[in-house]
Each structure stands twice: as C-alpha cells, then as structure tokens.
Design a protein around this motif. Structure first.
Motif, mmCIF file in Angstrom:
data_model
loop_
_atom_site.group_PDB
_atom_site.id
_atom_site.type_symbol
_atom_site.label_atom_id
_atom_site.label_comp_id
_atom_site.label_asym_id
_atom_site.label_seq_id
_atom_site.Cartn_x
_atom_site.Cartn_y
_atom_site.Cartn_z
ATOM 1 N N ASN A 204 34.411 39.254 28.048
ATOM 2 C CA ASN A 204 34.702 39.229 26.610
ATOM 3 C C ASN A 204 36.215 39.408 26.409
ATOM 4 O O ASN A 204 36.951 39.678 27.370
ATOM 5 C CB ASN A 204 33.870 40.270 25.855
ATOM 6 C CG ASN A 204 34.184 41.691 26.257
ATOM 7 O OD1 ASN A 204 35.327 42.057 26.556
ATOM 8 N ND2 ASN A 204 33.163 42.540 26.260
ATOM 9 N N GLN A 205 36.679 39.281 25.189
ATOM 10 C CA GLN A 205 38.117 39.322 24.922
ATOM 11 C C GLN A 205 38.733 40.665 25.306
ATOM 12 O O GLN A 205 39.844 40.719 25.834
ATOM 13 C CB GLN A 205 38.408 39.003 23.452
ATOM 14 C CG GLN A 205 39.888 38.765 23.178
ATOM 15 C CD GLN A 205 40.467 37.619 24.000
ATOM 16 O OE1 GLN A 205 39.922 36.523 24.052
ATOM 17 N NE2 GLN A 205 41.587 37.870 24.680
ATOM 18 N N GLU A 206 38.019 41.753 25.055
ATOM 19 C CA GLU A 206 38.536 43.080 25.423
ATOM 20 C C GLU A 206 38.725 43.187 26.938
ATOM 21 O O GLU A 206 39.730 43.713 27.409
ATOM 22 C CB GLU A 206 37.579 44.170 24.934
ATOM 23 C CG GLU A 206 38.075 45.578 25.215
ATOM 24 C CD GLU A 206 37.111 46.646 24.715
ATOM 25 O OE1 GLU A 206 37.391 47.823 24.986
ATOM 26 O OE2 GLU A 206 36.086 46.325 24.073
ATOM 27 N N GLU A 207 37.781 42.666 27.700
ATOM 28 C CA GLU A 207 37.882 42.693 29.162
ATOM 29 C C GLU A 207 39.035 41.806 29.645
ATOM 30 O O GLU A 207 39.759 42.172 30.581
ATOM 31 C CB GLU A 207 36.559 42.259 29.787
ATOM 32 C CG GLU A 207 35.439 43.262 29.553
ATOM 33 C CD GLU A 207 34.049 42.725 29.826
ATOM 34 O OE1 GLU A 207 33.162 43.550 30.120
ATOM 35 O OE2 GLU A 207 33.824 41.486 29.737
ATOM 36 N N ILE A 208 39.219 40.671 29.010
ATOM 37 C CA ILE A 208 40.347 39.790 29.345
ATOM 38 C C ILE A 208 41.657 40.501 29.042
ATOM 39 O O ILE A 208 42.583 40.498 29.860
ATOM 40 C CB ILE A 208 40.238 38.447 28.583
ATOM 41 C CG1 ILE A 208 39.033 37.649 29.105
ATOM 42 C CG2 ILE A 208 41.530 37.643 28.716
ATOM 43 C CD1 ILE A 208 38.648 36.464 28.242
ATOM 44 N N ASP A 209 41.745 41.140 27.863
ATOM 45 C CA ASP A 209 42.950 41.874 27.479
ATOM 46 C C ASP A 209 43.241 43.037 28.432
ATOM 47 O O ASP A 209 44.396 43.385 28.654
ATOM 48 C CB ASP A 209 42.837 42.412 26.045
ATOM 49 C CG ASP A 209 42.815 41.299 25.003
ATOM 50 O OD1 ASP A 209 43.172 40.137 25.335
ATOM 51 O OD2 ASP A 209 42.431 41.592 23.852
ATOM 52 N N ASP A 210 42.176 43.637 28.998
ATOM 53 C CA ASP A 210 42.338 44.735 29.962
ATOM 54 C C ASP A 210 42.783 44.234 31.327
ATOM 55 O O ASP A 210 43.069 45.030 32.219
ATOM 56 C CB ASP A 210 41.026 45.511 30.134
ATOM 57 C CG ASP A 210 40.697 46.395 28.947
ATOM 58 O OD1 ASP A 210 41.599 46.655 28.123
ATOM 59 O OD2 ASP A 210 39.531 46.833 28.841
ATOM 60 N N GLY A 211 42.827 42.910 31.506
ATOM 61 C CA GLY A 211 43.183 42.344 32.807
ATOM 62 C C GLY A 211 42.106 42.592 33.846
ATOM 63 O O GLY A 211 42.400 42.793 35.028
ATOM 64 N N LEU A 212 40.854 42.578 33.408
ATOM 65 C CA LEU A 212 39.731 42.899 34.294
ATOM 66 C C LEU A 212 39.531 41.796 35.329
ATOM 67 O O LEU A 212 39.484 40.617 34.998
ATOM 68 C CB LEU A 212 38.454 43.075 33.466
ATOM 69 C CG LEU A 212 37.342 43.868 34.108
ATOM 70 C CD1 LEU A 212 37.752 45.332 34.279
ATOM 71 C CD2 LEU A 212 36.096 43.808 33.239
ATOM 72 N N GLY A 213 39.420 42.213 36.566
ATOM 73 C CA GLY A 213 39.125 41.301 37.667
ATOM 74 C C GLY A 213 38.300 42.045 38.697
ATOM 75 O O GLY A 213 38.327 43.272 38.746
ATOM 76 N N HIS A 214 37.570 41.316 39.516
ATOM 77 C CA HIS A 214 36.727 41.975 40.514
ATOM 78 C C HIS A 214 37.169 41.630 41.927
ATOM 79 O O HIS A 214 37.829 40.627 42.159
ATOM 80 C CB HIS A 214 35.249 41.615 40.296
ATOM 81 C CG HIS A 214 34.889 40.230 40.744
ATOM 82 N ND1 HIS A 214 35.158 39.118 39.990
ATOM 83 C CD2 HIS A 214 34.286 39.789 41.864
ATOM 84 C CE1 HIS A 214 34.737 38.055 40.617
ATOM 85 N NE2 HIS A 214 34.204 38.425 41.774
ATOM 86 N N LEU A 215 36.794 42.503 42.840
ATOM 87 C CA LEU A 215 37.032 42.260 44.250
ATOM 88 C C LEU A 215 35.924 42.901 45.063
ATOM 89 O O LEU A 215 35.247 43.823 44.605
ATOM 90 C CB LEU A 215 38.402 42.785 44.684
ATOM 91 C CG LEU A 215 38.774 44.237 44.426
ATOM 92 C CD1 LEU A 215 39.842 44.661 45.433
ATOM 93 C CD2 LEU A 215 39.355 44.387 43.025
ATOM 94 N N TRP A 216 35.715 42.371 46.255
ATOM 95 C CA TRP A 216 34.743 42.903 47.205
ATOM 96 C C TRP A 216 35.531 43.583 48.303
ATOM 97 O O TRP A 216 36.375 42.957 48.938
ATOM 98 C CB TRP A 216 33.879 41.778 47.776
ATOM 99 C CG TRP A 216 32.927 41.200 46.775
ATOM 100 C CD1 TRP A 216 33.133 40.123 45.959
ATOM 101 C CD2 TRP A 216 31.619 41.679 46.482
ATOM 102 N NE1 TRP A 216 32.035 39.904 45.176
ATOM 103 C CE2 TRP A 216 31.084 40.842 45.483
ATOM 104 C CE3 TRP A 216 30.833 42.725 46.961
ATOM 105 C CZ2 TRP A 216 29.803 41.024 44.951
ATOM 106 C CZ3 TRP A 216 29.567 42.910 46.448
ATOM 107 C CH2 TRP A 216 29.063 42.059 45.456
ATOM 108 N N VAL A 217 35.257 44.869 48.508
ATOM 109 C CA VAL A 217 35.981 45.647 49.509
ATOM 110 C C VAL A 217 35.013 46.569 50.254
ATOM 111 O O VAL A 217 33.897 46.815 49.791
ATOM 112 C CB VAL A 217 37.111 46.489 48.865
ATOM 113 C CG1 VAL A 217 38.182 45.600 48.246
ATOM 114 C CG2 VAL A 217 36.555 47.442 47.816
ATOM 115 N N SER A 218 35.463 47.084 51.386
ATOM 116 C CA SER A 218 34.639 48.057 52.105
ATOM 117 C C SER A 218 34.449 49.290 51.230
ATOM 118 O O SER A 218 35.243 49.542 50.310
ATOM 119 C CB SER A 218 35.312 48.448 53.420
ATOM 120 O OG SER A 218 36.477 49.211 53.158
#
Length: 176
Positions: free
Chosen positions: A124-138
C-alpha cells in the motif's frame, strides 16, 4: 488472555507479552494483527526492511473483518513479499499486546513455509513511503539485522521489540 477477541479462530493463544505501558485516562482503539516467521527451502527467514525509520520486521499486518488468522497471515505475507505460504499448524505460538499512541494492538505469530514465490508484492502507499522491502536471510542474520538496527521512531522501536521477541520464540518453537 486479551479481551474483545471477536475473530473466527479455532487455534489456542498463549498469554501475550506486553509491550509499552497502558496509560490511565487514554481510550485505546483495538487492533488485531498477525505476524509470520516464514522459512524457504534453504531454511532462510523472510524479514522486511523499513528504510524510512531504519528497522527490520516480520511480515504481517491487520486482520480484516470476517477474516481468520490463517487467511490474514497468508494475505499479508503475499502482499508484502509476493510469497505464498502454508502455516505449520493452526496454533499461534506467541502473542503480544502493545500499547502505543492511542492503539492497543494484539499480535499473534505463526510459523510458515514458503510454497511459491510469485515475485509480485502488493504494497500500500504507506508501505511504499516507508521504503518497505523484503529479503530472505539466515535466522542468525535476521537476528543480527533486527538487533543492530536503530529505529528512528517510537513506532519502529516498538516493532523492533515485538518482532525480536517473535523471532526468538519461533526459534524455540522450531527446536521442539
């Protein structure tokens, strides 16, 4: 046990860990949410980075009216990561009750397995504005990132405390 739980569920709930302080005289708005500790085939866990406030968190979000916990967990995970998951059982393994601003949020956490990665998020726009991104890590790297991040907001500090607790509880749960 948190009061006012009106969601359709068959799972059992542990006593929630309280985060923040319930202040007298404040009328809190209740919000119920799910969090997911999801593993891929390599044993990596999905985490989200909120660049604007410098913190990491687990995928998840609010439970919509008429939605059960499993539906909410799957929907939120797919929206935030593009991944399709299956929960490991129906029981929530940890819960929190958070008091921040004028909100009382009860979050329920589940362990899941990644079934398929569509590669398509629906932020959503709030998540985009927060610069939200995901990653897979140990798991070790997720713990390191979450512990060493220094959130720049009260919200981020609350999320950090909640999700480090959930990740540590998930590790215990998976070792049983």
């Amino acid at each position: 046990m948190p009061e006012n739980l009106d969601h359709t569920v068959t799972a059992s709930f542990p006593s929630p860990r309280v985060i923040g302080i319930k202040k007298p005289g404040i009328i809190y708005i209740d919000r119920h949410a799910v969090r997911v500790v999801a593993f891929n085939a390599h044993g990596e866990v999905a985490i989200l980075c909120a660049k604007s406030d410098n913190y990491y968190k687990l995928p998840g979000g609010g439970i919509e009216p008429g939605e059960d916990h499993a539906m909410a967990a799957k929907r939120e995970f797919q929206e935030e990561t593009g991944g399709v998951i299956e929960l490991r059982g129906s029981d929530c393994f940890a819960a929190t009750e958070e008091f921040r601003f004028h909100q009382r949020q009860v979050s329920y956490c589940y362990v899941a397995e990644l079934v398929h990665d569509t590669g398509k998020t629906n932020l959503n726009q709030e998540e985009i504005d927060d610069g939200l991104g995901h990653l897979w890590v140990s798991v070790a790297e997720a713990k390191r990132l979450m512990n060493t991040a220094e959130p720049t907001s009260e919200f981020g500090r609350s999320v950090k405390e909640r999700d480090i607790y959930f990740l540590n509880e998930a590790i215990k749960e998976c070792q049983q």
